[in-house]
Design a protein around this motif. Structure first.
Motif, short mmCIF file in Angstrom:
data_model
loop_
_atom_site.label_atom_id
_atom_site.label_comp_id
_atom_site.label_asym_id
_atom_site.label_seq_id
_atom_site.Cartn_x
_atom_site.Cartn_y
_atom_site.Cartn_z
N ALA A 107 -9.08 9.79 6.29
CA ALA A 107 -9.31 8.35 6.44
C ALA A 107 -10.81 8.17 6.63
O ALA A 107 -11.39 8.77 7.54
CB ALA A 107 -8.56 7.82 7.65
N GLN B 278 -1.35 -4.37 7.83
CA GLN B 278 -0.22 -3.46 8.11
C GLN B 278 0.70 -4.11 9.14
O GLN B 278 0.53 -3.89 10.34
CB GLN B 278 -0.75 -2.11 8.64
CG GLN B 278 -1.72 -1.40 7.72
CD GLN B 278 -3.17 -1.75 8.00
OE1 GLN B 278 -3.48 -2.86 8.39
NE2 GLN B 278 -4.08 -0.82 7.78
N THR C 254 0.39 3.09 11.36
CA THR C 254 0.89 3.03 9.98
C THR C 254 0.05 3.94 9.08
O THR C 254 0.58 4.74 8.29
CB THR C 254 0.80 1.57 9.46
OG1 THR C 254 1.66 0.77 10.26
CG2 THR C 254 1.22 1.46 8.01
N ASP C 255 -1.28 3.82 9.22
CA ASP C 255 -2.14 4.62 8.35
C ASP C 255 -2.10 6.10 8.73
O ASP C 255 -2.27 6.98 7.88
CB ASP C 255 -3.57 4.08 8.38
CG ASP C 255 -3.64 2.71 7.71
OD1 ASP C 255 -2.71 2.40 6.93
OD2 ASP C 255 -4.59 1.95 7.97
N ASP D 8 -3.09 1.19 12.97
CA ASP D 8 -3.60 2.58 13.01
C ASP D 8 -2.46 3.59 12.86
O ASP D 8 -2.59 4.60 12.17
CB ASP D 8 -4.34 2.83 14.33
CG ASP D 8 -5.67 2.08 14.38
OD1 ASP D 8 -6.17 1.70 13.30
OD2 ASP D 8 -6.19 1.86 15.49
N SER E 45 0.85 -1.21 0.00
CA SER E 45 0.00 0.00 0.00
C SER E 45 0.87 1.25 0.00
O SER E 45 0.52 2.27 -0.60
CB SER E 45 -0.95 0.01 1.21
OG SER E 45 -1.98 -0.92 1.02
N PRO F 71 -5.79 0.33 2.87
CA PRO F 71 -4.66 -0.47 3.34
C PRO F 71 -5.13 -1.82 3.90
O PRO F 71 -6.30 -2.02 4.20
CB PRO F 71 -4.06 0.38 4.44
CG PRO F 71 -4.63 1.74 4.26
CD PRO F 71 -5.99 1.53 3.67
N ARG G 214 -11.00 0.71 5.98
CA ARG G 214 -10.48 2.08 5.99
C ARG G 214 -9.99 2.45 4.59
O ARG G 214 -9.29 1.70 3.93
CB ARG G 214 -9.32 2.18 6.98
CG ARG G 214 -8.70 3.58 7.01
CD ARG G 214 -7.56 3.64 8.00
NE ARG G 214 -8.03 3.48 9.35
CZ ARG G 214 -7.33 2.85 10.31
NH1 ARG G 214 -6.14 2.35 10.04
NH2 ARG G 214 -7.82 2.73 11.54
N ARG H 24 0.91 7.40 7.02
CA ARG H 24 0.61 7.57 5.58
C ARG H 24 -0.21 8.83 5.35
O ARG H 24 0.08 9.62 4.45
CB ARG H 24 -0.18 6.35 5.08
CG ARG H 24 0.67 5.10 4.99
CD ARG H 24 -0.17 3.87 4.78
NE ARG H 24 0.65 2.71 4.48
CZ ARG H 24 0.24 1.45 4.62
NH1 ARG H 24 -0.97 1.18 5.06
NH2 ARG H 24 1.04 0.45 4.31
N LEU I 192 -8.02 5.54 2.58
CA LEU I 192 -7.33 6.84 2.59
C LEU I 192 -7.67 7.51 1.26
O LEU I 192 -7.30 7.02 0.19
CB LEU I 192 -5.82 6.65 2.72
CG LEU I 192 -5.32 6.02 4.03
CD1 LEU I 192 -3.82 5.78 3.99
CD2 LEU I 192 -5.68 6.89 5.24
#
Ligand SMILES: C[S@@+](CC[C@H](N)C(=O)[O-])C[C@H]1O[C@@H](n2cnc3c(N)ncnc32)[C@H](O)[C@@H]1O
Length: 327
Positions: A267, A215, A250-251, A248, A193, A212, A280, A254, A282
């Protein structure tokens, strides 16, 4: 290979009562009695119109996703006379097939879509589906991993009629003029991702839609942390919390990097959470200017994380470092 659609049986099957049962108060764009070919070909409905429990779930999911992305896609279509879409790690290419159907049958807006995946089997199957639906002129496929995703080569090979090299301009300007307007990658595992986000940003795609999945990168690094003074130690030492929190975090990294490096990003929940925990999305719109406040948010957030880094940070290291000097 494909089951043929029995239209008469479908119309008979979908009585007013069944329609009411399916729809409730919902408004669906993709309806079994209106788009049977695409649904049967994608195995989202049986040829005589009935739906299994899992097909009903999937049908509601894809409708929800289409409804969610529709305003963004309509805006893009109003800006670009030929809308260009790229999908990475496409798997069964549900998104590309749906978008090809949507722009052809509903919006009647010119579109070119390139869907890629590293698995030749799913690519061949998706290609056959597009052909069966008569969408193969606007939707093309390639077996290509996200590591080596090459938009220019894909574009020139699959849609040479749309590549215009009549202008005098640099290679960079030409690539920007031929960029994908919408870059989508759903459920590409772990750091894939990050690769998708990086390609989308590098290509200057107008909108990125990234869902994503798995993760695991940060969680694996946290597992090795021996620093008992870290305020995050309770999370580092609890496998379930570590995995959930790392996903969470990780995103969040991002999202903050996308915001820092030129995109407005949110998000959002893209399929109702009762259907899948991987819900989720993004969603990022290109605004061009870098954003110092978001970079500061990223730096502060990394201070909380303590340790570990994700692929996107490494891929965008040069841009981050250059921009960081302004803080
Ligand atoms: C979980 S599936 C998601 C498929 C689809 N996007 C969806 O949401 O249903 C992940 C997909 O990534 C593909 N994949 C795995 N490694 C890849 C790579 N390095 N580059 C591109 N695709 C890859 C797999 O073949 C698989 O189709």
């Amino acid at each position: 290979m494909f089951k043929s659609v029995d239209r008469a049986a479908i119309l008979k099957y979908w009585t007013a009562e069944r329609k009411k049962q399916l729809l409730g108060s919902k408004k669906l764009l993709l309806l079994p009695w209106e788009a049977p070919d695409v649904l049967v070909t994608m195995d989202l409905m049986n040829p005589e119109g009935s739906l299994t429990r899992s097909q009903t779930k999937k049908l509601l999911q894809v409708n929800h996703m289409l409804g969610l992305l529709r305003p963004t896609l309509q805006t893009l279509a109003s800006q670009h006379s030929l809308l260009r879409i790229a999908e990475g790690a496409a798997g069964n290419s549900y998104v590309s097939l749906l978008l090809a159907w949507y722009f052809t049958a509903v919006e009647k807006h010119p579109v070119m879509i390139i869907a890629t995946d590293s698995n030749p089997k799913v690519v061949a199957q998706s290609e056959a589906r597009a052909k069966h639906l008569g969408l193969d002129k606007v939707l093309k496929f390639a077996c290509q991993g996200l590591e080596s995703f090459d938009w220019k080569q894909l574009f020139q090979t699959l849609f040479p009629e749309h590549w215009d090299d009549s202008k005098e301009e640099s290679a960079e300007e030409s690539l920007k003029r031929h960029r994908p307007h919408f870059f989508v990658t759903l459920h590409a595992c772990d750091s894939l991702s990050c690769k998708a986000i990086h390609h989308g940003m590098e290509l200057k795609a107008d909108v990125l839609a990234i869902a994503p999945c798995c993760q695991a990168e940060l969680a694996a690094q946290w597992k090795e942390v021996k620093d008992l003074s870290s305020p995050m130690r309770a999370i580092f030492n609890s496998p379930q919390l570590r995995r959930a929190t790392a996903a969470d975090f990780t995103d969040t990294i991002r999202l903050l990097l996308l915001r820092s490096l030129g995109y407005d990003c949110e998000a959002i929940e893209f399929v109702p959470s009762e259907h899948t925990p991987k819900n989720r999305l993004l969603l990022a719109q290109r605004r061009r200017q870098y954003d110092l406040k978001s970079l500061q948010d990223y730096v502060d957030f990394k201070g909380v994380c303590g340790s570990g880094s994700i692929e996107l940070e490494r891929l965008a290291q040069g841009q981050i470092d250059q921009f960081r000097q302004k803080l």
